[in-house]
Design an enzyme around this catalytic site. Structure first.
Site, PDB file in Angstrom:
ATOM      1  N   TYR A  46       0.996  -1.425  -0.037  1.00 35.63           N
ATOM      2  CA  TYR A  46      -0.126  -0.098  -0.105  1.00 35.63           C
ATOM      3  C   TYR A  46       0.836   1.376   0.056  1.00 35.63           C
ATOM      4  O   TYR A  46       0.907   1.922   0.951  1.00 35.63           O
ATOM      5  CB  TYR A  46      -0.907   0.005   1.298  1.00 35.63           C
ATOM      6  CG  TYR A  46      -1.998   0.857   1.303  1.00 35.63           C
ATOM      7  CD1 TYR A  46      -2.824   1.009   0.243  1.00 35.63           C
ATOM      8  CD2 TYR A  46      -2.265   1.809   2.517  1.00 35.63           C
ATOM      9  CE1 TYR A  46      -3.931   1.902   0.336  1.00 35.63           C
ATOM     10  CE2 TYR A  46      -3.342   2.740   2.564  1.00 35.63           C
ATOM     11  CZ  TYR A  46      -4.116   2.718   1.399  1.00 35.63           C
ATOM     12  OH  TYR A  46      -5.087   3.702   1.622  1.00 35.63           O
ATOM     13  N   ARG A  56      -1.314   7.886  -3.795  1.00 36.02           N
ATOM     14  CA  ARG A  56      -2.327   6.761  -3.067  1.00 36.02           C
ATOM     15  C   ARG A  56      -3.562   7.674  -2.730  1.00 36.02           C
ATOM     16  O   ARG A  56      -3.544   8.735  -2.378  1.00 36.02           O
ATOM     17  CB  ARG A  56      -1.741   6.425  -2.049  1.00 36.02           C
ATOM     18  CG  ARG A  56      -2.529   5.191  -1.305  1.00 36.02           C
ATOM     19  CD  ARG A  56      -1.477   4.338  -0.263  1.00 36.02           C
ATOM     20  NE  ARG A  56      -1.659   5.312   0.902  1.00 36.02           N
ATOM     21  CZ  ARG A  56      -0.890   5.013   2.031  1.00 36.02           C
ATOM     22  NH1 ARG A  56       0.051   4.495   1.930  1.00 36.02           N
ATOM     23  NH2 ARG A  56      -1.012   5.770   3.026  1.00 36.02           N
ATOM     24  N   ASP A  91      -8.039  -0.115  -2.955  1.00 31.01           N
ATOM     25  CA  ASP A  91      -8.886   1.153  -3.581  1.00 31.01           C
ATOM     26  C   ASP A  91      -8.237   1.680  -4.872  1.00 31.01           C
ATOM     27  O   ASP A  91      -8.977   2.415  -5.738  1.00 31.01           O
ATOM     28  CB  ASP A  91      -8.867   2.263  -2.774  1.00 31.01           C
ATOM     29  CG  ASP A  91      -9.787   2.351  -1.604  1.00 31.01           C
ATOM     30  OD1 ASP A  91     -10.354   1.145  -1.419  1.00 31.01           O
ATOM     31  OD2 ASP A  91      -9.740   3.047  -0.624  1.00 31.01           O
ATOM     32  N   ASP A  97     -10.019   5.209  10.477  1.00 30.65           N
ATOM     33  CA  ASP A  97      -9.769   5.292   8.921  1.00 30.65           C
ATOM     34  C   ASP A  97      -9.416   6.734   8.612  1.00 30.65           C
ATOM     35  O   ASP A  97      -9.121   6.932   7.496  1.00 30.65           O
ATOM     36  CB  ASP A  97     -11.415   5.184   8.399  1.00 30.65           C
ATOM     37  CG  ASP A  97     -11.804   3.639   8.696  1.00 30.65           C
ATOM     38  OD1 ASP A  97     -11.175   2.672   8.491  1.00 30.65           O
ATOM     39  OD2 ASP A  97     -13.045   3.579   9.047  1.00 30.65           O
TER      40      ASP A  97
HETATM   41  C1  BGC Z   1      -4.012   3.555   6.617  1.00 29.44           C
HETATM   42  C2  BGC Z   1      -3.028   2.830   6.695  1.00 29.44           C
HETATM   43  C3  BGC Z   1      -3.131   1.949   7.612  1.00 29.44           C
HETATM   44  C4  BGC Z   1      -4.110   1.084   7.566  1.00 29.44           C
HETATM   45  C5  BGC Z   1      -4.436   0.209   8.578  1.00 29.44           C
HETATM   46  C6  BGC Z   1      -5.444   2.736   6.169  1.00 29.44           C
HETATM   47  O1  BGC Z   1      -6.475   3.360   6.292  1.00 29.44           O
HETATM   48  O2  BGC Z   1      -3.967   4.757   5.570  1.00 29.44           O
HETATM   49  O3  BGC Z   1      -1.834   3.981   7.019  1.00 29.44           O
HETATM   50  O4  BGC Z   1      -1.926   1.189   8.018  1.00 29.44           O
HETATM   51  O5  BGC Z   1      -5.470   1.876   7.326  1.00 29.44           O
HETATM   52  O6  BGC Z   1      -4.950   0.566   9.690  1.00 29.44           O
END
Ligand code: BGC
Length: 492
Positions: free
Chosen positions: A210, A215, A263, A447
């Site tokens: 990710y 992003r 996403d 989130d």
């Molecule tokens: C965040 C990440 C995080 C992941 C798991 C995502 O929404 O952007 O930084 O590691 O959630 O909590």
């Protein structure tokens, strides 16, 4: 009582530091000017404003070996997650810490047996069929640590009992920037390998890749470190994907699942025309996928799943039709890589089944108003589009019940959410193309922030059904975790 506890806790602390004031490393401020009321091997302690504070720079620095490497010593754990030539490493407050030989005070226990050690990879492991079947699921020690911290803030014993159970379930490890990838990938592969070597059963670890340039192009909350430009694309390739490739090549004797860039491709299906940031990211998303597939999709022990959003994103007929084209093109661009399949509902809240809904005005004519119907339809469409391997797994971390959201487009920290089905292989008989239910989003991690002045503030995190105040994406959100525990379905 409090004083007695504090004294014994201090006495138990093993770290010896040589900072400006020794106690800061141990979580206590420096005294501004007070008498010594207690002395232990760490140094001299005073009390100011009802709090312990450290006096001077006492204590020997010799035994805190990790400090020289930029990491504190462990103060409350002796659980080894990883060992290297420097010594044994533990995790505290989400950070690596050095374990002092003969030191530490207890450890957090119950972390799935992933003790450290320099486990050596053995023979090549080959995934045959469903990678989630006939394996143990690796428990992420960092998550165990987060839950332990959460428990220390709770007083309701029935809630604590539920939280304790969370430490026995697996969830995915997000490699959400270059630094975290460096910190989390190899140590956890090592942890899983030593567990596998000692137990005999293959131990599966799930990582989320990710970090694409640009992003989260349609939202703000999870914008990443790399921007949609050529030089950041280079960094993505050389500092992120190539490094992951190197580790996967080395750890060849254990099963690994990779969730690919949540996403991103769903944004390519629906948001290029409407969102300039998605149009700007298009080249990088597509090029990034082709590159990562070729690099990471060639290992016999690694199964890749491309993210497909969720039912209320790509479920509509026209979106599914477009999706089939986009995903087949991406898979072709990565040839000869293998893609096992697709993962849905990552970090979303859409229930697995919702018999109250069917295509009509209430669903805005979406014929797939729950994840089950979505996967049934996607299975048909992707198969007819000629995609060779069409298997799925579904993120059930937070879809145990309907949340309070009034519109399924709400995605940020929804109140009323409950933990969903536990991670398990082949959960639905008759749905042989569903490999697993699994928890991709670590339950309790936010989130997105509700702080309107933050750079990554997204309006959705300020909406009515978004719980507030919320920390940054990925940070621990205690109240939200407790909500998920209370509403878990099935109950914990
Ligand atoms: C965040 C990440 C995080 C992941 C798991 C995502 O929404 O952007 O930084 O590691 O959630 O909590």
């Amino acid at each position: 009582m409090k004083v007695t506890f504090a004294l014994s806790a201090i006495a138990a602390l093993a770290a010896k530091v040589s900072a400006a004031c020794f106690s800061e490393r141990l979580g206590y401020p420096c005294c501004r000017g007070t008498e010594v009321v207690y002395t232990d091997s760490d140094g001299k302690w005073g009390v100011e404003n009802g709090n312990w504070c450290g006096i001077g720079n006492s204590g020997s620095s010799a035994s805190c070996w990790s400090q020289a490497l930029g990491f504190p010593c462990c103060t409350s754990t002796s659980t080894v997650y990883y060992s290297d030539n420097d010594g044994d490493w533990g995790v505290e407050n989400g950070n690596w810490c050095g374990i002092i030989k003969g030191g530490g005070s207890g450890g957090n226990g119950g972390n799935g047996g992933n003790g450290g050690g320099n486990a050596t990879p053995g023979e090549q492991y080959t995934i045959q069929g469903n990678p989630f079947a006939n394996v143990e699921f690796y428990i992420n020690p960092y998550y165990v640590e987060e839950v332990d911290n959460a428990i220390s803030q709770m007083s309701d014993s029935s809630l604590i009992a539920k939280a304790e159970k969370m430490k026995t379930y697996s969830n995915a490890i997000w490699l959400d920037n270059i630094k975290n990838m460096q910190s989390w990938l190899e140590p956890n592969l090592q942890g899983a390998l030593s567990q596998q070597n000692s137990g005999g059963t293959p131990v599966l670890t799930v990582f989320v890749v990710y970090d694409l340039p640009g992003r989260d192009c349609h939202a703000l909350a999870s914008n990443g470190e790399l921007l949609a430009n050529d030089s950041d694309m280079e960094r993505y390739k050389s500092e992120y994907i190539d490094v992951i490739e190197g580790h996967l090549k080395k750890y060849k004797s254990q099963p690994v699942v990779l969730v690919i860039e949540p996403d991103s491709l769903a944004n390519m299906v629906t948001n290029i025309e409407t969102t300039p940031a998605c149009a700007d990211s298009q080249t990088y998303y597509m090029d990034g996928h082709a590159y990562l597939l070729k690099k990471l999709g060639v290992f016999a022990n690694v199964a890749l799943y491309l993210d497909i959003g969720h039912a209320f994103w790509l479920g509509w007929d026209d979106n599914r039709e477009k999706a089939a084209k986009v995903y087949s093109k991406v898979i072709q661009s990565g040839a000869p890589a293998k893609v096992r399949g697709f993962v849905d509902n990552v970090a979303n809240y859409t229930p697995w089944e919702d018999p109250t809904l069917s295509r009509g005005p209430d669903t805005e004519w979406n014929p797939c108003p729950d994840e089950k119907r979505y996967l049934e339809a996607m299975h048909k469409d992707f198969t007819s589009a000629g995609i060779q391997s069409v298997y799925f797994f579904s993120d059930t971390s937070r879809n145990g019940k309907k949340t309070d959201r009034k519109h399924p487009g709400e995605w940020c920290n929804q109140t009323g959410c409950g933990i969903g089905a536990r991670p398990q292989a082949s959960p639905i008989s008759g749905m042989e193309y569903l490999d697993a239910f699994y928890w991709v989003k670590p339950i309790g991690e936010s989130d997105g922030t509700s702080d309107t002045s933050a750079k990554r503030y997204d309006g959705y995190c300020g909406h009515e059904t978004a719980m507030k105040p919320a920390p940054e994406a990925g940070q621990w959100f205690q109240k939200f975790f407790e909500e998920g525990l209370k509403n878990a379905n099935p109950p914990l």
